[in-house]
Design an enzyme around this catalytic site. Sequence first.
Site, PDB file in Angstrom:
ATOM      1  N   ASP A 270       0.870  -1.167   0.000  1.00  0.00           N
ATOM      2  CA  ASP A 270       0.000   0.000   0.000  1.00  0.00           C
ATOM      3  C   ASP A 270       0.918   1.230   0.000  1.00  0.00           C
ATOM      4  OD1 ASP A 270      -2.104   1.724   0.022  1.00  0.00           O
ATOM      5  OD2 ASP A 270      -3.113   0.858   1.762  1.00  0.00           O
TER       6      ASP A 270
HETATM    7  C1  BGC Z   1      -4.871   3.491   0.004  1.00  0.00           C
HETATM    8  C2  BGC Z   1      -5.047   2.489  -1.111  1.00  0.00           C
HETATM    9  C3  BGC Z   1      -4.895   3.175  -2.446  1.00  0.00           C
HETATM   10  C4  BGC Z   1      -3.551   3.874  -2.483  1.00  0.00           C
HETATM   11  C5  BGC Z   1      -3.270   4.597  -3.777  1.00  0.00           C
HETATM   12  C6  BGC Z   1      -3.588   4.269  -0.146  1.00  0.00           C
HETATM   13  O1  BGC Z   1      -3.482   5.277   0.805  1.00  0.00           O
HETATM   14  O2  BGC Z   1      -4.883   2.838   1.250  1.00  0.00           O
HETATM   15  O3  BGC Z   1      -6.299   1.870  -1.017  1.00  0.00           O
HETATM   16  O4  BGC Z   1      -5.019   2.250  -3.472  1.00  0.00           O
HETATM   17  O5  BGC Z   1      -3.490   4.823  -1.425  1.00  0.00           O
HETATM   18  O6  BGC Z   1      -4.042   5.726  -3.906  1.00  0.00           O
END
Ligand code: BGC
Length: 771
Positions: A270
């Site tokens: 993530d």
């Molecule tokens: C979120 C993800 C997301 C990623 C990219 C993260 O902060 O938890 O779900 O896909 O950002 O935007």
Amino acid sequence: MKKIAFIAAGMLAAFSAFAQPQLSADNIDEIIKAMTLEEKVTLLVGGSRAVNINGVPSGTTDLVPGAAGVTRAVPRLGIPQTVLADGPAGVRINPTRKNDPQTYYATAFPVGTSLATTWNLDLVNEVTVAMGQEVLEFGVDVLLAPGMNIHRNVLCGRNFEYFSEDPFLSGKMAAAYVKGIQSNGVGTSVKHYAANNQETNRHENDSRVSQRALREIYLKNFEIAIKESNPWTVMSSYNVLNGEYTQQSYDLLTTILREEWGWDGIVMTDWGNKLGTVKSVKAGNDVMEPGNQNEMERIIAGVKNGEITQEELDRNVRNMLEYIVKTPRFKGYAYSNKPDTDAHTALVRKAGAEGMVLLKNNDVLPLSGDEKIGLWGVSSYDFIAGGTGSGHVNKKYIRNVQEGFEGNGVTVASAPASWYKKYIAYTEETMANNGIGGGWGKPVLPEVEVSLNFVKKVEAATDVAVITIGRNAGEGGDRKNGQGDFRLNAVEVANLQNICDVYHKAGKKVVVVLNIGGVIETASWKHLPDAILLAWQPGMEGGASVADVLLGKVNPSGKLATTFPMEYLDNPSSHNFPYDYGTAQMRGNRGPAAPRKNVDYTAYEEGIYVGYRYFTTAGVEVSYPFGYGLSYTTFAYSRPVVKATQDGFTATITVTNTGKVAGKEAVQVYVTAPAGGLDKPALELKAFAKTGELAPGESQTLTMTVDNYGIASFNEANSAWEAPAGVYKVHFAASVADIRATADYKLKTAKTWKVNNVLAPAEPVNEIKIK
Ligand code: BGC
């Protein structure tokens, strides 16, 4: 002279092509051999935050502005960068670009919770086939979706992105979603793996979960999705799981995900940099997103000092190359930036309506369409299509409820409409001046009080009242167990009470529409209105979907995928959830050095008793049970048939529409395991199916398949899934509280599936016992 230069250039090109193999699907070994260490590491670190190789950036999200990240290129070897964008309710990219008159609005589809309440896998597939076309046509290679964490607690701020409190329903929904998106030749990233069930301190919180709860609840949904739909990628989560960051857990990412489940895609982190990149590489986390220079340097140092072996490095690089050769960007797909958004918005309207759940109907719905509507509540005019955070989609418009009615030829009283719109314009301007809202979506506007006089005046000119109550939440914060969030606030209660009093006195009815992303408290006020329609956040055509259902153009067939409890604290997970994080009381209780419960760590003391598994086993009353939803018609269930197969059973039932209008019914199969052995929930969902649209009097026979592995429980003592011999009760139900028929399945010999003894918490979790 010219001729000589031409020949020389040709020779050079031929030579360099010879010296530098170009990536193809068949020469991955050769490419790995040809790569320098820096080039290999280039593939293992994303490029959104200025990561350079020898001073040259090899990745940028400028390719598709607004995309969340990229994997980087190695041009020398013909390796392109690939583009990753959020998800899950549509493609999240910037709607406008510098010096470019064209717009790039994506379709905002219904949120995950709304899709789940359709209980219709074919429809989810139809939606995601369309969404995947937008992924492809906007030049994106992977949609960072579906979000599929379990609704462990109703206040998790991202529940709207996720499907359900039940792992089977969640896993089936995710599998249908992945198949739909990937049918376009683009990828998905199922997220967030795993046990990422709260937003408070989400980067550091340690989810402390027993092996059994992990296997049966928090990994089961991923297991189903992985095995059934083979997503291209998995996103490891931010949080810690039993003492280790998920992105650094070999047992989570390799032992279980790859060795036990047989999956061979790539894992990406993530979106956050953690120290310990070396550990992530070794664990099988192939790419760090969004990537930074430190991660690149850490991996290079790790390889040089032998902490990362050549095999580990090459394993991850191979995974990356196998992924890259599948992408449209590698294949040179000429994307149009013009997906078929007109067709897609029509689909949003249909899918949004099918996800709606009719909670109450006291002789008022469907409306005839001849009524004049008194339309109340800020969200009626400022409808909420989806949640905030990375799940927010940049869409062209949101159809509100007034427009939905008017589009169906129904008259909405003008006085409240213009009054609310003035308030909305003013509040939005104030918010914008204070920097609230923007790219991650805006919070729900506060409800505004309507005077009794105004209600009386409008009542006199209208036939029925419709009140919309809105809620919004999103990434980065959990919801509150307080007024204006889980509960209605004083203004909402006063408005509801006044409108009900005035309309009821005049013999007129009141309908409440819930435009919410997660569960709210309903027990204290549900007696007031005559009908309640749970509309969720159904996407950009939301107001039209609401009107279609209220007018009976669509017969509601959604059923709850998460329980609505009487009280927040009835749910045992609430005792280990940061619902009061930030209050003075909690801050005061904090010892300076001691880890803070529910902030630094969260003990999953409810174990497997999540949602209805708890309520049905403990016999605790709920406001609306799991699987519940009314229709404008009625259905009869035939005598059930359960037949043993080689490795399980089939469950067959015939459903007949016994009412006066056409409709669909979602049949749920719950299993009660034989007594003895492990502690078991009273009921567990093991299969479901939805009829097509049945005309009055029409029947359909549904046959569902359940295998023995699906009815097994996880025995920690043996590190094994076990299905004991005995009689399993197979219930055919309209909701978990409305069992219509039961038959037996006899398992003659016990079955066992041994797995690895991994991911145990450091100390046993003090799980609740239900007698
Ligand atoms: C979120 C993800 C997301 C990623 C990219 C993260 O902060 O938890 O779900 O896909 O950002 O935007």
